[in-house]
Scaffold this motif. Structure first.
Motif, PDB file in Angstrom:
ATOM      1  N   ARG A   1       0.821  -1.219   0.000  1.00 43.49           N
ATOM      2  CA  ARG A   1       0.000   0.000   0.000  1.00 43.49           C
ATOM      3  C   ARG A   1       0.850   1.263   0.000  1.00 43.49           C
ATOM      4  NH1 ARG A   1      -3.150  -3.998  -1.578  1.00 43.49           N
ATOM      5  NH2 ARG A   1      -5.341  -3.606  -1.087  1.00 43.49           N
TER       6      ARG A   1
ATOM      7  N   HIS B   1       5.110   2.489  -1.073  1.00 44.47           N
ATOM      8  CA  HIS B   1       6.302   1.980  -1.755  1.00 44.47           C
ATOM      9  C   HIS B   1       5.902   0.806  -2.650  1.00 44.47           C
ATOM     10  CE1 HIS B   1       9.472   4.274   0.440  1.00 44.47           C
ATOM     11  NE2 HIS B   1       8.436   4.467   1.242  1.00 44.47           N
TER      12      HIS B   1
ATOM     13  N   GLY C   1      13.226   4.118  -1.307  1.00 43.49           N
ATOM     14  CA  GLY C   1      13.352   3.288  -0.111  1.00 43.49           C
ATOM     15  C   GLY C   1      14.364   2.176  -0.291  1.00 43.49           C
TER      16      GLY C   1
ATOM     17  N   VAL D   1      14.716   5.350   4.038  1.00 46.50           N
ATOM     18  CA  VAL D   1      14.323   6.193   2.893  1.00 46.50           C
ATOM     19  C   VAL D   1      15.373   7.286   2.687  1.00 46.50           C
ATOM     20  CG1 VAL D   1      11.808   5.885   2.866  1.00 46.50           C
ATOM     21  CG2 VAL D   1      12.826   7.531   4.438  1.00 46.50           C
TER      22      VAL D   1
ATOM     23  N   TYR E   1      18.186   6.641   5.152  1.00 49.88           N
ATOM     24  CA  TYR E   1      18.112   6.855   6.606  1.00 49.88           C
ATOM     25  C   TYR E   1      16.984   5.989   7.181  1.00 49.88           C
ATOM     26  CZ  TYR E   1      20.508  11.138   5.183  1.00 49.88           C
ATOM     27  OH  TYR E   1      21.379  12.044   4.624  1.00 49.88           O
TER      28      TYR E   1
ATOM     29  N   HIS F   1      14.077   6.264  12.617  1.00 49.21           N
ATOM     30  CA  HIS F   1      13.742   6.092  14.042  1.00 49.21           C
ATOM     31  C   HIS F   1      14.978   5.784  14.874  1.00 49.21           C
ATOM     32  CE1 HIS F   1       9.593   5.699  12.792  1.00 49.21           C
ATOM     33  NE2 HIS F   1       9.975   4.782  11.932  1.00 49.21           N
TER      34      HIS F   1
ATOM     35  N   LEU G   1       7.810  -9.497   4.170  1.00 41.03           N
ATOM     36  CA  LEU G   1       7.202  -8.420   4.965  1.00 41.03           C
ATOM     37  C   LEU G   1       8.316  -7.750   5.754  1.00 41.03           C
ATOM     38  CD1 LEU G   1       4.925  -6.839   6.364  1.00 41.03           C
ATOM     39  CD2 LEU G   1       4.584  -8.787   7.863  1.00 41.03           C
TER      40      LEU G   1
ATOM     41  N   ILE H   1       5.581   6.302  16.282  1.00 33.93           N
ATOM     42  CA  ILE H   1       5.424   5.979  14.853  1.00 33.93           C
ATOM     43  C   ILE H   1       6.040   4.607  14.559  1.00 33.93           C
ATOM     44  CG2 ILE H   1       6.253   6.598  12.539  1.00 33.93           C
ATOM     45  CD1 ILE H   1       4.103   8.465  13.161  1.00 33.93           C
TER      46      ILE H   1
ATOM     47  N   PHE I   1       3.755   1.910  15.730  1.00 29.72           N
ATOM     48  CA  PHE I   1       2.518   1.838  14.933  1.00 29.72           C
ATOM     49  C   PHE I   1       2.751   1.183  13.570  1.00 29.72           C
ATOM     50  CE2 PHE I   1      -0.806   4.063  12.273  1.00 29.72           C
ATOM     51  CZ  PHE I   1      -1.890   3.446  12.867  1.00 29.72           C
TER      52      PHE I   1
ATOM     53  N   THR J   1       0.433  -1.573  10.823  1.00 30.12           N
ATOM     54  CA  THR J   1      -0.002  -1.115   9.495  1.00 30.12           C
ATOM     55  C   THR J   1       0.652  -1.956   8.391  1.00 30.12           C
ATOM     56  OG1 THR J   1       1.699   0.605   9.396  1.00 30.12           O
ATOM     57  CG2 THR J   1      -0.445   1.265  10.217  1.00 30.12           C
TER      58      THR J   1
HETATM   59  C1  HEM Z   1       2.932   5.887  10.534  1.00 31.23           C
HETATM   60  C2  HEM Z   1       3.985   5.785   9.713  1.00 31.23           C
HETATM   61  C3  HEM Z   1       4.029   4.861   8.535  1.00 31.23           C
HETATM   62  C4  HEM Z   1       3.033   4.115   7.969  1.00 31.23           C
HETATM   63  C5  HEM Z   1       1.568   4.030   8.391  1.00 31.23           C
HETATM   64  C6  HEM Z   1       3.628   3.383   6.858  1.00 31.23           C
HETATM   65  C7  HEM Z   1       2.950   2.511   6.036  1.00 31.23           C
HETATM   66  C8  HEM Z   1       3.523   1.653   5.121  1.00 31.23           C
HETATM   67  C9  HEM Z   1       2.862   0.545   4.481  1.00 31.23           C
HETATM   68  C10 HEM Z   1       1.404   0.182   4.681  1.00 31.23           C
HETATM   69  C11 HEM Z   1       3.770  -0.089   3.700  1.00 31.23           C
HETATM   70  C12 HEM Z   1       3.569  -1.349   2.860  1.00 31.23           C
HETATM   71  C13 HEM Z   1       3.915  -2.571   3.739  1.00 31.23           C
HETATM   72  C14 HEM Z   1       3.756  -3.904   3.045  1.00 31.23           C
HETATM   73  O1  HEM Z   1       2.725  -4.157   2.391  1.00 31.23           O
HETATM   74  O2  HEM Z   1       4.659  -4.753   3.195  1.00 31.23           O
HETATM   75  C15 HEM Z   1       5.021   0.634   3.816  1.00 31.23           C
HETATM   76  C16 HEM Z   1       6.184   0.306   3.174  1.00 31.23           C
HETATM   77  C17 HEM Z   1       7.365   1.008   3.312  1.00 31.23           C
HETATM   78  N1  HEM Z   1       7.610   2.072   4.158  1.00 31.23           N
HETATM   79 FE1  HEM Z   1       6.309   2.873   5.468  1.00 31.23          FE
HETATM   80  N2  HEM Z   1       4.962   3.700   6.771  1.00 31.23           N
HETATM   81  C18 HEM Z   1       5.256   4.600   7.769  1.00 31.23           C
HETATM   82  C19 HEM Z   1       6.475   5.162   8.051  1.00 31.23           C
HETATM   83  C20 HEM Z   1       7.612   4.935   7.331  1.00 31.23           C
HETATM   84  C21 HEM Z   1       8.901   5.488   7.649  1.00 31.23           C
HETATM   85  C22 HEM Z   1       9.216   6.401   8.846  1.00 31.23           C
HETATM   86  C23 HEM Z   1       9.775   5.011   6.705  1.00 31.23           C
HETATM   87  C24 HEM Z   1      11.247   5.254   6.605  1.00 31.23           C
HETATM   88  C25 HEM Z   1      12.077   4.984   7.614  1.00 31.23           C
HETATM   89  C26 HEM Z   1       9.035   4.149   5.800  1.00 31.23           C
HETATM   90  C27 HEM Z   1       9.546   3.477   4.708  1.00 31.23           C
HETATM   91  C28 HEM Z   1       8.903   2.476   4.006  1.00 31.23           C
HETATM   92  C29 HEM Z   1       9.541   1.644   2.994  1.00 31.23           C
HETATM   93  C30 HEM Z   1      10.972   1.757   2.477  1.00 31.23           C
HETATM   94  C31 HEM Z   1       8.576   0.715   2.585  1.00 31.23           C
HETATM   95  C32 HEM Z   1       8.763  -0.421   1.577  1.00 31.23           C
HETATM   96  C33 HEM Z   1       9.109  -1.707   2.340  1.00 31.23           C
HETATM   97  C34 HEM Z   1       9.375  -2.866   1.399  1.00 31.23           C
HETATM   98  O3  HEM Z   1      10.120  -2.673   0.433  1.00 31.23           O
HETATM   99  O4  HEM Z   1       8.856  -3.970   1.653  1.00 31.23           O
HETATM  100  N3  HEM Z   1       7.733   4.124   6.216  1.00 31.23           N
HETATM  101  N4  HEM Z   1       4.850   1.696   4.690  1.00 31.23           N
END
Ligand code: HEM
Length: 314
Positions: free
Chosen positions: A35, A37, A91, A109, A175, A178, A278, A295, A298, A302
């Motif tokens: 959902r 990236h 990312g 990121v 980076y 957190h 995951l 964060i 949380f 998510t």
């Molecule tokens: C409340 C804060 C955040 C929410 C709700 C959120 C939500 C999400 C969701 C729903 C996904 C998809 C997960 C999946 O289906 O496997 C995702 C992926 C990702 N998020 Fe976040 N995120 C948050 C904060 C952040 C932060 C702070 C970073 C950086 C440090 C970040 C970096 C990424 C990256 C790089 C991915 C891709 C992971 C992958 O390649 O499997 N997110 N995020």
């Protein structure tokens, strides 16, 4: 994970589903995709620790033995078909596979701070960003609107505005934002923030160069690169000092903090996306603890919610 579990395990009472619904609303539902990236490419990696981590942690991947890793580079957009150039932040998610099969993740990121300090403001800001989709605000007006309501967002949005198109996924600085806590064999705790620093330096494209790139130029570039050489990143732990906030992902620590070289990640080959991958940033191992960042906590629920939906083909 059901609603009750996610509410009891995490400090916020907000259900993860509400956050994921808000994210989906940004570009619609793209069944089977993450959902956030949504577009990305998976690779095989090998992490070779420097040995310097031993002083700070018992974590298996930060001692002396090399470990396998699964790596995913991505664009930050919720829309899987958006061109690479149109999602400015990138990312890097790394899953270390320890010798006993246990996994632990680090997710980063290309901006050093996040735009929301709490899950509540995250959801409010994402709702506000929906106005881009409806066309009631342009990107610059949206940033101004967000900062006027959520001053915590300022540092992150400025960082996003400063981003230039990367020349390669392998030449970006990532980076993990957190704070985490490393724990050594004596039980001493050290707050840290992790960064992935590209061995060959950061390289960006000029606007003229960027204009000539195909939609998926970053994946194409990796494919070509891997014919000759691996992509290499240094894993750095930035050591927090007395007074450095560990619960606030919207602010960076002072730039003079001590940096420890924990080792090098060698990424050599693109692989098909492992279906069950995951990258939960709260999946840790012995010798590591979560900080008090709301964060970070949380995110676990998510990511599980998004994973559940995409695995079911929703
Ligand atoms: C409340 C804060 C955040 C929410 C709700 C959120 C939500 C999400 C969701 C729903 C996904 C998809 C997960 C999946 O289906 O496997 C995702 C992926 C990702 N998020 Fe976040 N995120 C948050 C904060 C952040 C932060 C702070 C970073 C950086 C440090 C970040 C970096 C990424 C990256 C790089 C991915 C891709 C992971 C992958 O390649 O499997 N997110 N995020």
């Amino acid at each position: 994970m059901n609603k009750l579990e996610s509410e009891s395990e995490h400090s916020s009472s907000l259900p993860a589903a509400e956050a994921v619904d808000a994210i989906e609303n940004l570009s619609g539902v793209h069944p089977g995709y993450r959902r956030a990236h949504a577009a990305g490419v998976c690779c095989r990696g090998l992490f070779r620790p420097s040995g310097l981590g031993k002083e700070f942690t018992e974590a298996g991947h930060l001692q002396e033995q090399q470990v396998n890793a699964v790596v995913r580079f991505s664009g930050s957009s919720t829309d899987p078909v958006l061109a690479d150039l149109l999602s400015p932040a990138k990312g890097l998610a790394v899953q270390f596979v320890l010798p006993d099969g246990e996994v632990t993740n680090l997710v980063g990121v290309t901006v050093p701070v996040f735009f929301a300090r709490t899950p509540e403001s995250f959801i409010d800001i994402v709702h506000m960003a929906h106005r881009l989709r409806t066309g009631t605000l342009g990107p610059i007006e949206l940033m101004k609107e967000i900062v006027s309501h959520f001053s915590e967002s300022k540092e992150a949005l400025l960082a996003v505005r400063r981003l230039k198109p990367p020349a390669s996924y392998a030449e970006c600085h990532y980076y993990c934002i957190h704070a985490y806590v490393l724990v050594n064999a004596e039980g001493r705790q050290q707050p840290v923030r992790f960064e992935w620093v590209p061995e060959t330096g950061v390289r960006t494209l000029t606007l003229e160069e960027a204009a000539q790139q195909p939609d998926r130029y970053l994946e194409d570039e990796l494919e070509l690169r891997f014919k000759d050489e691996p992509a290499i990143f240094q894993l750095v732990a930035v050591l927090g000092e007395e007074g450095d906030a560990t619960d606030d992902p919207t602010h960076a620590w002072p730039g003079d903090r001590r940096r420890i070289d924990l080792g090098r990640l060698h990424i050599s080959e693109i692989i098909p996306d492992p279906k069950d991958l995951l990258m939960d940033p709260t999946a840790l191992t012995t010798g590591m603890l979560l900080s008090d960042d709301p964060i970070l906590k949380f995110r676990s629920a998510t990511y599980a919610e998004s994973y559940g939906r995409r695995i079911e083909g929703r």
